[in-house]
Design an enzyme around this catalytic site. Sequence first.
Site, PDB file in Angstrom:
ATOM      1  N   GLU A 287       0.859  -1.181   0.000  1.00  0.00           N
ATOM      2  CA  GLU A 287       0.000   0.000   0.000  1.00  0.00           C
ATOM      3  C   GLU A 287       0.896   1.232   0.000  1.00  0.00           C
ATOM      4  O   GLU A 287       1.647   1.461   0.938  1.00  0.00           O
ATOM      5  CB  GLU A 287      -0.930  -0.022   1.226  1.00  0.00           C
ATOM      6  CG  GLU A 287      -2.013   1.039   1.217  1.00  0.00           C
ATOM      7  CD  GLU A 287      -3.048   0.896   0.095  1.00  0.00           C
ATOM      8  OE1 GLU A 287      -3.230  -0.226  -0.444  1.00  0.00           O
ATOM      9  OE2 GLU A 287      -3.676   1.906  -0.259  1.00  0.00           O
ATOM     10  N   GLU A 317      -0.589   9.567  -5.362  1.00  0.00           N
ATOM     11  CA  GLU A 317       0.494   8.605  -5.208  1.00  0.00           C
ATOM     12  C   GLU A 317       0.816   7.942  -6.551  1.00  0.00           C
ATOM     13  O   GLU A 317       1.968   7.628  -6.840  1.00  0.00           O
ATOM     14  CB  GLU A 317       0.099   7.566  -4.155  1.00  0.00           C
ATOM     15  CG  GLU A 317      -0.007   8.191  -2.766  1.00  0.00           C
ATOM     16  CD  GLU A 317      -0.981   7.504  -1.835  1.00  0.00           C
ATOM     17  OE1 GLU A 317      -1.370   8.146  -0.835  1.00  0.00           O
ATOM     18  OE2 GLU A 317      -1.381   6.360  -2.078  1.00  0.00           O
ATOM     19  N   ASP A 488      -7.109   2.957   3.286  1.00  0.00           N
ATOM     20  CA  ASP A 488      -6.854   1.651   3.908  1.00  0.00           C
ATOM     21  C   ASP A 488      -8.102   0.784   3.869  1.00  0.00           C
ATOM     22  O   ASP A 488      -8.063  -0.392   3.528  1.00  0.00           O
ATOM     23  CB  ASP A 488      -6.434   1.835   5.373  1.00  0.00           C
ATOM     24  CG  ASP A 488      -5.135   2.616   5.475  1.00  0.00           C
ATOM     25  OD1 ASP A 488      -4.255   2.400   4.637  1.00  0.00           O
ATOM     26  OD2 ASP A 488      -5.026   3.446   6.393  1.00  0.00           O
TER      27      ASP A 488
END
Length: 499
Positions: A287, A317, A488
């Site tokens: 992750e 990201e 998450d």
Amino acid sequence: MTSVIKYMSLMTTCSVFAALISIIWQAFISLKHLNKMTSILTGLLAIESSLKRPLQPPKVAVGYGACTDLLIHATDFLNYTEELVKGVGPEFTVDEVNDRQELLQTFAYYFKNGAAAERIMPNTELFKELIQIAKSRHLNSIQWFLGGNAPLMSTRFHLEGANVLLGARMSKKLRRLVPAEIKIAGDEIPEDDIHLILEYKSGDTWGPFVAPRANRYILHSDRNNPHLNSVEHFDAAVRNFQPRLLVISGLQMMDSYKFAHGVREARLLKVQEQISLQSPTTLQHFEMASYVEIELLQLLRQYVLPYVDSLGMNEQELENLRQVLTKGRTTLATDWNPRVATALDQMRDVFQILAQDYYRNSTGLPHRRLLTRIHVHTLAYQALLTVRDSQWERTQIAAAKAALTAHRHVCQTDMINPESALLILDDSFATTAQNKDTASRIQLNPQQPVPCWNETIVVNDQKSLPIEICVAPVLVCRVAKKTAGAGDNISAAALSQQL
Ligand SMILES: *[C@@H]1O[C@H](CO)[C@@H](O)[C@H](O)[C@H]1NC(C)=O
Ligand SMILES: *[C@@H]1O[C@H](CO)[C@@H](O)[C@H](O)[C@H]1NC(C)=O
Ligand SMILES: *[C@@H]1O[C@H](CO)[C@@H](O)[C@H](O)[C@H]1NC(C)=O
Ligand SMILES: *[C@@H]1O[C@H](CO)[C@@H](O)[C@H](O)[C@H]1NC(C)=O
């Protein structure tokens, strides 16, 4: 005279009539919107419920680290101070936050861009002072949560029926917040690291700035997490556990932290050892997170990325990773709502480059793995790329699950009400923005809301790989309650459908 009155009354009648039409029209439009949202929601729920649960709950191990999250409303907490904030241009960059001015400047920068950010505050005195201010002045509005990517992902895997092992050292107090069924590898520590989470909603104002979307700015001053002290504890536990999936997260805590020379690399080498020695039947997911330091990203490329089967990340990201892989540099805040075509092109680039690395070096370095899955979570949609006939099945279900989880998390509800949702994704999107000849347009059909299609990615002269891409629209939560931990929750929810 009478004709004037007649004329006036005709005018009144006309305007009443016009107002009525406009009201009916508005009602018609909002009914149409509500209808569409309801169709999409029904479609997503149908796909979600088509998953047949395996007889044995899948085993999932999640590393590394844990913390306590202190959540506070950003614009109430930070005092806007013009003389400190001025001079924050579009190219503004600060890796670490050392004083009040840097705090307000970085916050201003990310807030006005609506971008998620995570920054280290090496000045522990200032950090403690901020925590004190939060505790004393904002006692009634602050909230404490279990934090850290690994515990949050673990909790989601547990809620989805998995058998979970978490690699983290934590205090007794924090352990009580972890569901009892989750096994913990890692010893007890007296005090947990605290993360100060400054949340804001779309439209919040701070000085002259307006947030274009709900998001958060995270500050931390960790002592435990940057050293990944749970790696060793986790090692033996994972070996015995023999998980179907091993998740690596929390490495961003090493970002901008002042390590003694060579220490960080040694810790990453330890991670590499751990993930490169797992059995091929254990799938591995990394992750991503908000990384600032180019050096750390390059270390990740060397020590982590070659050994994972799957990557999860948000739109920033993704852009950041693509820049590191192609140009060797990073960007800060990028477009908070990239078009689907743009994100898919970036996903293809990342996939292609890592696949090229794999085929170039597969004989040189043992234990390397071909990346076979990329999940990008954005505000407006969830995009999943998987290699066909790899170990990842049910990509469509995973995308639908991710979209539903995004709404459930941000609105903090299990029951989704179409009236509290907003569709940002357009009615149709192009599959690529790079090549007009190969681009096709995909219409979003509210009855079948998760389009999937096949493509081939050319890796090099000898090698092409067949992939599947699925895109699911997110029913964006109108009034965001919580954005921290959304990634998450979403990533783990999607992965749990594919085990
Ligand atoms: C904001 O201003 C108030 C009043 O001056 C002060 O007590 C508080 O500490 C300040 N908050 C922060 C985060 O600096
Ligand atoms: C491939 O492996 C060689 C040595 O085995 C190494 O020097 C090179 O950096 C590797 N290339 C990539 C892209 O990882
Ligand atoms: C994840 O989302 C669920 C809603 O499905 C919510 O109840 C839960 O609190 C979220 N998890 C975390 C760690 O916030
Ligand atoms: C993709 O290819 C596979 C294997 O050829 C096929 O079974 C599947 O139906 C294709 N999917 C789509 C959406 O065309």
